[in-house]
Design an enzyme around this catalytic site. Sequence first.
Site, PDB file in Angstrom:
ATOM      1  N   ASP A   1       0.807  -1.220   0.000  1.00  0.00           N
ATOM      2  CA  ASP A   1       0.000   0.000   0.000  1.00  0.00           C
ATOM      3  C   ASP A   1       0.847   1.279   0.000  1.00  0.00           C
ATOM      4  OD1 ASP A   1      -1.983  -1.962   0.500  1.00  0.00           O
ATOM      5  OD2 ASP A   1      -1.698  -1.723   2.648  1.00  0.00           O
TER       6      ASP A   1
ATOM      7  N   GLU B   1     -10.947  -1.900  -2.877  1.00  0.00           N
ATOM      8  CA  GLU B   1     -10.080  -1.347  -1.839  1.00  0.00           C
ATOM      9  C   GLU B   1      -9.070  -0.388  -2.472  1.00  0.00           C
ATOM     10  OE1 GLU B   1      -8.342  -4.798  -0.154  1.00  0.00           O
ATOM     11  OE2 GLU B   1      -6.995  -5.173  -1.845  1.00  0.00           O
TER      12      GLU B   1
END
Length: 641
Positions: free
Chosen positions: A52, A234
Amino acid sequence: MNRLSYIFIISTLLLHFGCNKQKKDTSSVIFEYQNPIHFDKAAGWYTDLVRDPHIIKEGNRYYLTHTMIPPGSQYDPIKRNNGMSPGVRLYSTANFKDWKAEGWIIKSEDLPTDCPYKDLFWAPEIRKIHNKFYIVVCAGNLKHGNSDCFIGVADSITGPYKHFTQLKGGGCDANLFEDKDGKVYVYKIGHKICVQEVDLSGIEKGDIHWVGEEKVAIDDSPSQNKFWVDSWKEGQWIKERNGKYYLFYSVHVPGRDSYQRFQYWVTVAYANHPMGPWTQDKNPGIFWGGHVSVFDGPDNNWWYSYKNEKFDATCEDYLCIDPVSFLPDGTIAVSNPTPFDTITQILANGKIRQMKKAPKPIPSYPTPPPFDSPRLLPLKKYTQKARRIGDWNFSSLSDNSPINEGKVFEKKEIYLKNNAGETYRSLISSEGWNDAGILKFEKLPFGNDSIRAVDISNGSLRFFSDSGIPPLNDNNNFTVWIRVLLKNTGWRDMEILSIPNRWSIYTTKNGNLDVVFGERSYFGSQPNKIPPGIILTEQYLDNVLMQDMPRLKINTWNDIAFSFEGDASVNDLHKKEVKVYLNGKLIAQKSGRTVFQNGGELFLSAGNTTMARFNGLVARLIYWKGIVSENEIARLSADNN
């Protein structure tokens, strides 16, 4: 030639060369990079692997935050940092080659044990809002079982960040965005992406709260989900350009990559207002990268930061960057990540030049200091007699009607009786797979005609209790026996039977048997790929058969059993012991430590969606509370042959 002629010629030449000297060289290189981007020399940690990654530009520098490895989702006092991510670090660079460690934004070991954001750090990102810098991160305290969105604030991008406050319901991957009118919005992940205004003005007093109503930005409709393997969304990121708003987010698109994994792509939707309505791009994916952020790059255009998805079979998550491409109508063009053997140059005229070059070597990481894990105590032996609480032969339904050969159940519940006459409700589950939800019951190819098997090649069963039977999610002392027929091997690991986050029986893509207890290592069964900073102590019990996995026979019956003795609760430091049997014979025995958490129902095939469905038949399944002896296991397999 007269004097005036000379003066004219010389003036002309001077003017010509002077203009050429002042003319901008549009072929000059303004930026050069080669993926992946390593920052190991500045990492201040034992690896520069990322999850991420988020990049923000401030001044003439770029600032990086990311989920640190290992991310951790199970509290375990025997591991470094209790098995959790150590916190959130900040790095900066001016050229993506020379990096500086700016230090810790959050450091877990400096926080008290009851801190609500002690661990479970995921997807940290920084946004500049109202001329202050806000860090938003999913965090929690796994020892106390909570996790949510936390926001901190600082006057400088390098911190210190203070006043960390929970934004209740923000969840993981929450994305902040300030619009031109000063309003701030939060985008939340899930099967739907939702957006809601938020008021951050009281953060220094611990007061941040939602404003108005939540709206759905990206819904869960069949028209959208036809694009994707599952509906989970997401890694959302919003940005504005010329009055148009772009909502990027990550999904799994149909098809496999060259390593037979689902393709994890970024897609995008467009709107004229942060609250929508949003129009989905016509393409199911626009960029093959994991969990992007979009930042202002060295050419003042948009760039992706992402973790590698395409070019590494080991899933080593290195930081990568690439430019965003626009179509003439302002929508995002489909593009691909730059290969690791390519240098990319951005020219002053906006063009891109690429050249082949050998991939970068893997960095040599520093060795971490010694870690004194607690000494494991001897196994507590179990003396009570085993009690059979689940025995299914898949021959009849709960109303005693026979399950005829070829009977098909599609995406609905069925009710099965076990051999004690107790009823279990079994849900035929799709679990996010687009080809799942069909079960077919078949006769055994030999033996007693009254016994039939369930074909779980295209479906899975989740076992629920409807008659007060204890749930099959024990932390200690249980035994499992299953009779399976493998039709053929798959393109990757295939799950036979599991209780997710507790244990799993599965076959590798080559048809080898393995049994896993506790959470599988983040690095799988590739110990040679583990950086020095990732401590997997030898005391830890994980893949029992990893070193010597037997091959299951194709198109014949295999009896697989295991017993688990010991207490797998979080704070028990005693050893556990596992015995694994194949066709009535003990093939492995291992002791060590493991932890069970977040247990759910028993799954017959594909409880873990990172694995493929088992391609075969199941004839019988037995579950005991307690430890069954080797003689009983051998006798059971002999009686069924």
